[in-house]
Design a protein around this motif. Structure first.
Motif, PDB file in Angstrom:
ATOM      1  N   UNK A   1       0.882  -1.157   0.000  1.00 43.63           N
ATOM      2  CA  UNK A   1       0.000   0.000   0.000  1.00 43.63           C
ATOM      3  C   UNK A   1       0.923   1.212   0.000  1.00 43.63           C
ATOM      4  N   UNK A   2       1.097   1.803  -1.169  1.00 43.82           N
ATOM      5  CA  UNK A   2       2.017   2.925  -1.316  1.00 43.82           C
ATOM      6  C   UNK A   2       1.240   4.204  -1.597  1.00 43.82           C
ATOM      7  N   UNK A   3       1.697   5.319  -1.046  1.00 39.22           N
ATOM      8  CA  UNK A   3       0.991   6.582  -1.305  1.00 39.22           C
ATOM      9  C   UNK A   3       1.169   7.008  -2.766  1.00 39.22           C
ATOM     10  N   UNK A   4       0.125   7.581  -3.324  1.00 41.79           N
ATOM     11  CA  UNK A   4       0.170   8.076  -4.703  1.00 41.79           C
ATOM     12  C   UNK A   4      -0.433   9.484  -4.773  1.00 41.79           C
ATOM     13  N   UNK A   5      -0.323  10.212  -3.675  1.00 44.88           N
ATOM     14  CA  UNK A   5      -0.952  11.530  -3.588  1.00 44.88           C
ATOM     15  C   UNK A   5      -0.132  12.643  -4.238  1.00 44.88           C
ATOM     16  N   UNK A   6       1.142  12.407  -4.521  1.00 44.32           N
ATOM     17  CA  UNK A   6       1.960  13.411  -5.202  1.00 44.32           C
ATOM     18  C   UNK A   6       2.604  12.764  -6.424  1.00 44.32           C
ATOM     19  N   UNK A   7       3.134  13.601  -7.291  1.00 47.07           N
ATOM     20  CA  UNK A   7       3.800  13.094  -8.498  1.00 47.07           C
ATOM     21  C   UNK A   7       4.999  12.219  -8.109  1.00 47.07           C
ATOM     22  N   UNK A   8       5.758  12.623  -7.099  1.00 46.14           N
ATOM     23  CA  UNK A   8       6.914  11.848  -6.647  1.00 46.14           C
ATOM     24  C   UNK A   8       6.486  10.491  -6.088  1.00 46.14           C
ATOM     25  N   UNK A   9       5.429  10.466  -5.280  1.00 46.12           N
ATOM     26  CA  UNK A   9       4.941   9.202  -4.726  1.00 46.12           C
ATOM     27  C   UNK A   9       4.464   8.256  -5.831  1.00 46.12           C
ATOM     28  N   UNK A  10       3.759   8.806  -6.835  1.00 46.46           N
ATOM     29  CA  UNK A  10       3.311   7.977  -7.952  1.00 46.46           C
ATOM     30  C   UNK A  10       4.511   7.400  -8.709  1.00 46.46           C
ATOM     31  N   UNK A  11       5.531   8.213  -8.911  1.00 50.08           N
ATOM     32  CA  UNK A  11       6.739   7.739  -9.603  1.00 50.08           C
ATOM     33  C   UNK A  11       7.439   6.663  -8.770  1.00 50.08           C
ATOM     34  N   UNK A  12       7.508   6.860  -7.449  1.00 53.76           N
ATOM     35  CA  UNK A  12       8.128   5.856  -6.565  1.00 53.76           C
ATOM     36  C   UNK A  12       7.367   4.528  -6.625  1.00 53.76           C
ATOM     37  N   UNK A  13       6.031   4.605  -6.607  1.00 54.91           N
ATOM     38  CA  UNK A  13       5.211   3.392  -6.663  1.00 54.91           C
ATOM     39  C   UNK A  13       5.402   2.676  -8.002  1.00 54.91           C
ATOM     40  N   UNK A  14       5.454   3.426  -9.074  1.00 54.68           N
ATOM     41  CA  UNK A  14       5.677   2.835 -10.401  1.00 54.68           C
ATOM     42  C   UNK A  14       7.045   2.180 -10.475  1.00 54.68           C
ATOM     43  N   UNK A  15       8.061   2.849  -9.947  1.00 55.88           N
ATOM     44  CA  UNK A  15       9.417   2.280  -9.928  1.00 55.88           C
ATOM     45  C   UNK A  15       9.457   0.970  -9.146  1.00 55.88           C
ATOM     46  N   UNK A  16       8.749   0.929  -8.008  1.00 54.80           N
ATOM     47  CA  UNK A  16       8.735  -0.279  -7.187  1.00 54.80           C
ATOM     48  C   UNK A  16       8.030  -1.426  -7.920  1.00 54.80           C
ATOM     49  N   UNK A  17       6.905  -1.145  -8.547  1.00 55.08           N
ATOM     50  CA  UNK A  17       6.204  -2.181  -9.323  1.00 55.08           C
ATOM     51  C   UNK A  17       7.085  -2.682 -10.466  1.00 55.08           C
ATOM     52  N   UNK A  18       7.767  -1.777 -11.149  1.00 51.88           N
ATOM     53  CA  UNK A  18       8.656  -2.175 -12.248  1.00 51.88           C
ATOM     54  C   UNK A  18       9.830  -3.004 -11.724  1.00 51.88           C
ATOM     55  N   UNK A  19      10.345  -2.651 -10.561  1.00 54.37           N
ATOM     56  CA  UNK A  19      11.426  -3.436  -9.938  1.00 54.37           C
ATOM     57  C   UNK A  19      10.968  -4.874  -9.706  1.00 54.37           C
ATOM     58  N   UNK A  20       9.763  -5.035  -9.168  1.00 55.59           N
ATOM     59  CA  UNK A  20       9.253  -6.384  -8.916  1.00 55.59           C
ATOM     60  C   UNK A  20       9.131  -7.172 -10.228  1.00 55.59           C
ATOM     61  N   UNK A  21       8.637  -6.553 -11.274  1.00 57.46           N
ATOM     62  CA  UNK A  21       8.536  -7.228 -12.566  1.00 57.46           C
ATOM     63  C   UNK A  21       9.924  -7.618 -13.082  1.00 57.46           C
ATOM     64  N   UNK A  22      10.892  -6.720 -12.926  1.00 51.98           N
ATOM     65  CA  UNK A  22      12.265  -7.007 -13.360  1.00 51.98           C
ATOM     66  C   UNK A  22      12.882  -8.157 -12.575  1.00 51.98           C
ATOM     67  N   UNK A  23      12.407  -8.387 -11.350  1.00 56.44           N
ATOM     68  CA  UNK A  23      12.917  -9.461 -10.504  1.00 56.44           C
ATOM     69  C   UNK A  23      12.197 -10.788 -10.753  1.00 56.44           C
ATOM     70  N   UNK A  24      11.310 -10.825 -11.732  1.00 55.37           N
ATOM     71  CA  UNK A  24      10.636 -12.067 -12.090  1.00 55.37           C
ATOM     72  C   UNK A  24       9.295 -12.278 -11.426  1.00 55.37           C
ATOM     73  N   UNK A  25       8.756 -11.262 -10.776  1.00 50.39           N
ATOM     74  CA  UNK A  25       7.432 -11.372 -10.180  1.00 50.39           C
ATOM     75  C   UNK A  25       6.394 -11.161 -11.266  1.00 50.39           C
ATOM     76  N   UNK A  26       5.221 -11.732 -11.075  1.00 48.68           N
ATOM     77  CA  UNK A  26       4.110 -11.472 -11.984  1.00 48.68           C
ATOM     78  C   UNK A  26       3.006 -10.779 -11.202  1.00 48.68           C
TER      79      UNK A  26
END
Length: 125
Positions: A32-57
Motif C-alpha cells: 500500500x504505497x501513497x500516490x498523492x503526489x507526483x513523486x509518490x506515484x513515480x516511486x510506486x511505479x518504480x517499485x512495481x517495475x522493480x518487482x517485474x524485473x525481478x521475475x514477479x508477476x
C-alpha cells in the motif's frame, strides 16, 4: 590427509538434486504505497517495475507473485526488495509452499475459477 567422510562430502553435489513441492515456495508481495503526489506515484511505479524485473508477476495491482526454490532464494529476494523500497508506504511479503498454493480458492466475476497451473519448471538466469 582426507578422511573418507570428508571425501564423500566433497563428492556429493551442493544443494538438493530434485525439486520438492515442499521446498518450492511462493512469494506474495503486497503493498500500500501513497500516490498523492507526483513523486509518490513515480516511486510506486518504480517499485512495481522493480518487482517485474525481478521475475514477479502481477496478480492484482498491488499484489505480485513469484516462485522461488527454497528458503535461501526467498531470503535473497527479501534482501533485494528491502534495498529497493520506496520512501513511504507499507510492503508485506508472504511465504507459502507450492503445496499450499495448490489449495488457493479463487473467485473472479462472481464465479469460481479453476486453480492456476503451477509452472513445470523454474527458469534459471
Amino acid at each position: 590427509m582426507t578422511t573418507l567422510h570428508t571425501q564423500r562430502r566433497k563428492e556429493r553435489p551442493e544443494g538438493p538434486t530434485h525439486l520438492s513441492a515442499y521446498r518450492l515456495m511462493w512469494m506474495l508481495v503486497t503493498f500500500d504505497l501513497p500516490v498523492d503526489t507526483k513523486k509518490h506515484r513515480a516511486d510506486a511505479t518504480r517499485f512495481r517495475q522493480f518487482l517485474l524485473d525481478q521475475g514477479f508477476e502481477r496478480s492484482q495491482f498491488s499484489n505480485y507473485l513469484r516462485l522461488v526454490n527454497g528458503q535461501e532464494n526467498f531470503d535473497a529476494h527479501v534482501r533485494r526488495i528491502g534495498g529497493n523500497l520506496p520512501e513511504r508506504g507499507d510492503v508485506f511479503i508472504f511465504q507459502f509452499t507450492d503445496r499450499q498454493y495448490e489449495n488457493i480458492v479463487r473467485f473472479s466475476d462472481q464465479s469460481r475459477r479453476r486453480r492456476r497451473k503451477n509452472p513445470e519448471q523454474i527458469a534459471l538466469f
